[in-house]
Design a protein around this motif. Sequence first.
Motif, PDB file in Angstrom:
ATOM      1  N   SER A   1       0.838  -1.199   0.000  1.00 12.80           N
ATOM      2  CA  SER A   1       0.000   0.000   0.000  1.00 12.80           C
ATOM      3  C   SER A   1       0.873   1.249   0.000  1.00 12.80           C
ATOM      4  O   SER A   1       2.099   1.175  -0.024  1.00 12.80           O
ATOM      5  CB  SER A   1      -0.885   0.009   1.236  1.00 12.80           C
ATOM      6  OG  SER A   1      -0.095   0.332   2.367  1.00 12.80           O
ATOM      7  N   ARG A   2       0.190   2.369   0.065  1.00 13.73           N
ATOM      8  CA  ARG A   2       0.865   3.655   0.126  1.00 13.73           C
ATOM      9  C   ARG A   2       1.796   3.714   1.341  1.00 13.73           C
ATOM     10  O   ARG A   2       2.919   4.222   1.262  1.00 13.73           O
ATOM     11  CB  ARG A   2      -0.235   4.721   0.239  1.00 13.73           C
ATOM     12  CG  ARG A   2       0.222   6.127   0.360  1.00 13.73           C
ATOM     13  CD  ARG A   2      -1.019   7.025   0.254  1.00 13.73           C
ATOM     14  NE  ARG A   2      -0.714   8.416   0.435  1.00 13.73           N
ATOM     15  CZ  ARG A   2      -0.901   9.076   1.573  1.00 13.73           C
ATOM     16  NH1 ARG A   2      -1.368   8.442   2.634  1.00 13.73           N
ATOM     17  NH2 ARG A   2      -0.614  10.353   1.650  1.00 13.73           N
TER      18      ARG A   2
ATOM     19  N   ARG B   1       4.942   1.509   0.820  1.00 11.85           N
ATOM     20  CA  ARG B   1       5.901   2.189  -0.077  1.00 11.85           C
ATOM     21  C   ARG B   1       6.639   3.280   0.671  1.00 11.85           C
ATOM     22  O   ARG B   1       7.845   3.448   0.511  1.00 11.85           O
ATOM     23  CB  ARG B   1       5.154   2.802  -1.261  1.00 11.85           C
ATOM     24  CG  ARG B   1       4.759   1.819  -2.315  1.00 11.85           C
ATOM     25  CD  ARG B   1       4.377   2.546  -3.589  1.00 11.85           C
ATOM     26  NE  ARG B   1       3.210   3.405  -3.436  1.00 11.85           N
ATOM     27  CZ  ARG B   1       1.961   2.981  -3.588  1.00 11.85           C
ATOM     28  NH1 ARG B   1       1.719   1.728  -3.895  1.00 11.85           N
ATOM     29  NH2 ARG B   1       0.956   3.810  -3.434  1.00 11.85           N
TER      30      ARG B   1
ATOM     31  N   LYS C   1       5.738   5.421  -7.905  1.00 14.91           N
ATOM     32  CA  LYS C   1       4.553   5.352  -7.041  1.00 14.91           C
ATOM     33  C   LYS C   1       4.788   6.094  -5.723  1.00 14.91           C
ATOM     34  O   LYS C   1       3.872   6.731  -5.199  1.00 14.91           O
ATOM     35  CB  LYS C   1       4.206   3.901  -6.742  1.00 14.91           C
ATOM     36  CG  LYS C   1       3.456   3.191  -7.859  1.00 14.91           C
ATOM     37  CD  LYS C   1       3.126   1.786  -7.390  1.00 14.91           C
ATOM     38  CE  LYS C   1       2.191   1.055  -8.323  1.00 14.91           C
ATOM     39  NZ  LYS C   1       1.938  -0.305  -7.800  1.00 14.91           N
TER      40      LYS C   1
ATOM     41  N   HIS D   1       2.717  10.052  -3.382  1.00  9.80           N
ATOM     42  CA  HIS D   1       2.264  10.128  -1.993  1.00  9.80           C
ATOM     43  C   HIS D   1       1.489  11.399  -1.684  1.00  9.80           C
ATOM     44  O   HIS D   1       0.494  11.376  -0.976  1.00  9.80           O
ATOM     45  CB  HIS D   1       3.474  10.015  -1.062  1.00  9.80           C
ATOM     46  CG  HIS D   1       3.125   9.851   0.369  1.00  9.80           C
ATOM     47  ND1 HIS D   1       2.883  10.913   1.204  1.00  9.80           N
ATOM     48  CD2 HIS D   1       2.949   8.742   1.129  1.00  9.80           C
ATOM     49  CE1 HIS D   1       2.588  10.471   2.401  1.00  9.80           C
ATOM     50  NE2 HIS D   1       2.613   9.160   2.390  1.00  9.80           N
TER      51      HIS D   1
ATOM     52  N   THR E   1      -2.292  11.445  -2.635  1.00 10.29           N
ATOM     53  CA  THR E   1      -3.137  10.320  -2.242  1.00 10.29           C
ATOM     54  C   THR E   1      -3.408  10.400  -0.749  1.00 10.29           C
ATOM     55  O   THR E   1      -2.706  11.098  -0.025  1.00 10.29           O
ATOM     56  CB  THR E   1      -2.461   8.982  -2.572  1.00 10.29           C
ATOM     57  OG1 THR E   1      -1.092   9.046  -2.182  1.00 10.29           O
ATOM     58  CG2 THR E   1      -2.541   8.686  -4.044  1.00 10.29           C
TER      59      THR E   1
ATOM     60  N   SER F   1      -5.483   1.164   4.408  1.00 15.08           N
ATOM     61  CA  SER F   1      -4.582   0.237   3.733  1.00 15.08           C
ATOM     62  C   SER F   1      -4.760  -1.183   4.251  1.00 15.08           C
ATOM     63  O   SER F   1      -4.685  -2.145   3.503  1.00 15.08           O
ATOM     64  CB  SER F   1      -3.130   0.668   3.924  1.00 15.08           C
ATOM     65  OG  SER F   1      -2.940   1.961   3.405  1.00 15.08           O
TER      66      SER F   1
ATOM     67  N   GLN G   1      -9.498   3.068  -1.153  1.00 11.43           N
ATOM     68  CA  GLN G   1      -8.071   2.772  -1.223  1.00 11.43           C
ATOM     69  C   GLN G   1      -7.743   2.042  -2.512  1.00 11.43           C
ATOM     70  O   GLN G   1      -6.751   2.329  -3.178  1.00 11.43           O
ATOM     71  CB  GLN G   1      -7.659   1.938   0.009  1.00 11.43           C
ATOM     72  CG  GLN G   1      -6.157   1.794   0.196  1.00 11.43           C
ATOM     73  CD  GLN G   1      -5.615   0.490  -0.348  1.00 11.43           C
ATOM     74  OE1 GLN G   1      -6.351  -0.349  -0.854  1.00 11.43           O
ATOM     75  NE2 GLN G   1      -4.298   0.326  -0.273  1.00 11.43           N
TER      76      GLN G   1
ATOM     77  N   GLU H   1      -5.284   3.205  -5.432  1.00 16.32           N
ATOM     78  CA  GLU H   1      -4.142   2.418  -5.879  1.00 16.32           C
ATOM     79  C   GLU H   1      -4.157   2.259  -7.402  1.00 16.32           C
ATOM     80  O   GLU H   1      -3.115   2.305  -8.059  1.00 16.32           O
ATOM     81  CB  GLU H   1      -4.141   1.038  -5.213  1.00 16.32           C
ATOM     82  CG  GLU H   1      -3.546   1.015  -3.827  1.00 16.32           C
ATOM     83  CD  GLU H   1      -2.084   1.433  -3.802  1.00 16.32           C
ATOM     84  OE1 GLU H   1      -1.248   0.751  -4.426  1.00 16.32           O
ATOM     85  OE2 GLU H   1      -1.776   2.470  -3.175  1.00 16.32           O
TER      86      GLU H   1
ATOM     87  N   VAL I   1      -2.951   5.432  -8.845  1.00 13.09           N
ATOM     88  CA  VAL I   1      -1.501   5.549  -8.662  1.00 13.09           C
ATOM     89  C   VAL I   1      -0.774   4.697  -9.694  1.00 13.09           C
ATOM     90  O   VAL I   1       0.170   5.136 -10.348  1.00 13.09           O
ATOM     91  CB  VAL I   1      -1.105   5.124  -7.229  1.00 13.09           C
ATOM     92  CG1 VAL I   1       0.395   4.916  -7.121  1.00 13.09           C
ATOM     93  CG2 VAL I   1      -1.569   6.157  -6.221  1.00 13.09           C
TER      94      VAL I   1
END
Lengths: 319, 288, 255
Positions: free
Chosen positions: A174-175, A178, C99, C103, C106, C113, C120, C124, C127
């Motif tokens: 996920s964000r 990362r 990606k 950040h 988003t 997550s 979400q 994604e 992204v």
Amino acid sequence: MDLFNPYNLQVITFIVLNGILAISIYITLATGQLSLGHAGFMSIGAYVASILTKQADVPLIFALLLGGLIAGVIALLIGAPTLKLHGLYLAIATLGFGEVVRVIFLNMEITNGALGITGLKSIGSTLYDWLKVTGLTGDSFGLSVLQMKAVLTLLFLLLLFGLVLFLTLRLHRSRIGRAFEAIKADETAAKAMGLPVAYYKMLAFIIGAVLAGFCGGLFAHITTTITPDDFNYHKVVEILSFAVIGGSEIVWGPLFGAFILTTLPEVLRVLAEYKMIMYGAIMVLVMAFRPHGLIGTDTFAKLFDRRRKQAARQAEEGM
Amino acid sequence: MFWQQLVNGLTVGSTYSLIAIGYTLIFGVLGIINMAHGQIFIFGSLVGLVLITEADMPLGVAFLAAVVVSAILGLILEYTALRPLRKKNVPHLASLISTIGFAILVEEAMHKLFGADSRAVPVSLGSEMYDLGIVQVRGVDIIILAVSVVLMFVLHFWINRTKMGKAIRATAENNETASILGINTNMVIVTTVVIASALGGVAGCLIGLAYSALIPTMGLNLGFKGLAVLILGGVGSITGAMVCGIILGIAEVFSVAYGDSSYRDAVAFGLIILILLIRPQGLFGRKV
Amino acid sequence: MLLELNNVGKSFGGITALRDVTFGVAEGEIVGLIGPNGAGKTTIFNMVTGIFEPSNGHISFAGQPLAGIPPHKITARGIARTFQNIRLFGHLSALENVKVGCHTWTRAGFWASLLKTRRQREEERAVEQKASELLAFVGLSDVADLRADTLPYGQQRRLEIARALATQPKLLLLDEPAAGMIESETKELMELVRKIRDNGTTVLLVEHDMGLVMNLCDKVVCINFGVKIAEGTPDEVQNHPDVIEAYLGKEEEAC
């Protein structure tokens, strides 16, 4: 080997428990932070959960969760000042934290000092009681009560492990995951990409502490006895070795480490006596020859690559 | 009572200073914390002690053996756990982990060789008391203080005046520049590790005399105290290590005398957490 | 002006790195920042991105002062950068690197997550798409799944640009983007920078390759010993006596 031998079942249970611990150190390391305070957080979780189940009759699952939660709150408190610290300082500060916690537990009345807390109701017994409510007993499966309890404990741990691993992998992709990776690779570049580095480091530190605390509670209710010395420096080294031998680039590394390091002394009985020597030697050797650990992001890629090449070669030969 | 405690604190503290100097010297030239320091010098001291009890060696020989064995262990550390990591581009914390591993090996070796139990120091050296008006001092306390202070002065002189000392300071300042200037940095590192470990060996012997006993696990405990002093004084500061060792010694003795003795071992780390909150670079550290 | 520096100075422990530098970058421009090594160009970048605070003077971006704002929030406001000595996230793939850059725009937090909420998942996907587009934009689609640190140098430079673009910047700072590139790569790079500008992103770049600067930039600012010595069109700056002296003087020394 008798699979349903309670002793063997307990060994497997510990492998699974150490797997969760490995995930907890992995998440903290995933942001490049070396915490030597995991044994400390584990002990907080263990004592909180034990006191709750023993003195206050709190249901096991709530006690376990609260143990993890309180470890997390403490991580928040000590994390605020210490996470600004760089690498070595953080390691020493968290090591210090673990020692202070141990000395406090050694001297508190409610924790019963060096003697620790004994006679906890084990996970197996709790689950067996539940099972009996449904009318089932060990006999229904052709197992003795002891075996049945051990089986139930293992199943419970496997379930938790699966859940934790599942969520960790989700987080990783996920964000947030990362962001962790980026911070580990290069903090300055991560900031330049708009990542609130301090926040994510704190988050990783707290998740690690919550999981460690949770494991502490589980540990206490598997062994049914805890003393402050269960969570000393050697425990720190043990947890750290999981990540060191396996590597901390991807979660499979520490899991592999936990599996190998817990299994080896059981399989090779000779090694049991030399367990700590094994940990020490592994740390020195792995750092010298493969400082990123045995399993890295490229391990699987290489495996697949080889397979792909093989397939390509076969295809060519076929033509 | 107060003065008596102060003297006790000074004695204990001066040994902490010697230990912490070992950490700080190695940090200076290598930029790493040697987590095996405590185990290394307690191993050396135990060898010295065994020579006295099992082989009837005189005190001087045992002392020398303790120092030499510590120094040799330092050498082994350098060649197995430190040097292999300097060659390549390894993660920042790798050396910390490899010294932790080395520490475990030394500690286990002690358990196998000497057993886990406490070993009494059978030397009646300096048990006589001297009355100095407000305080009574044991001879051994005077010896410990004298040896520590003399060693610290010698070290100070050596670092500041001799060629090797200057090379060490240059390497600590900037490893690359030093090697461009023709300093054999590997030699400097070996010398530093050996001296740091030997100093630890001396500290271990003095502590053995002070407590009349040595236990393998003391390596870990004393190592932790040295680490605490290192952070308190400021990582890399020799003056900081000297002064803060004494401060820690006094703080511990007073916390036992006027507080709760069972929290003695938490004092060191309590101080660390405090100093990291108010002055993270340590009392004598330079701000980075 | 999109970015304005007003009498900005910076000293490090008594040594002045930059003195009273004033210039601006207008929206839609490509501005070049030149000067001999150690003139203070990277120091300017570090102050604009919040790594250092100026010792005196003001920097403002889109009319807002930047004083006291931490680096990650400055990025969120629309300033992105690349680094002189490439700082990619080495063990992540090229795609993952880009990606990470997504950040700022988003929102998915920890719980979203973990629970993989619908929002979400949609995010994604966005992204993933954006990152793929950017890789295609800089011509790196083929290497999307390779580890960043295994890519050749020129590709790493372009990947850094893609990663910076992922933050959706209004202003892009490029620190010596052509360093170490061969001529054909430099040409491609110039095309890329023009495309970036045409897509609406203002560019401020530090560069030693004079051919690139003179060809590409609408405006050039020259710094020497921490002081601005010239500002104007490439032609004006190129023929400015102080600039000639700064560069020729240096070359004489070099000979």
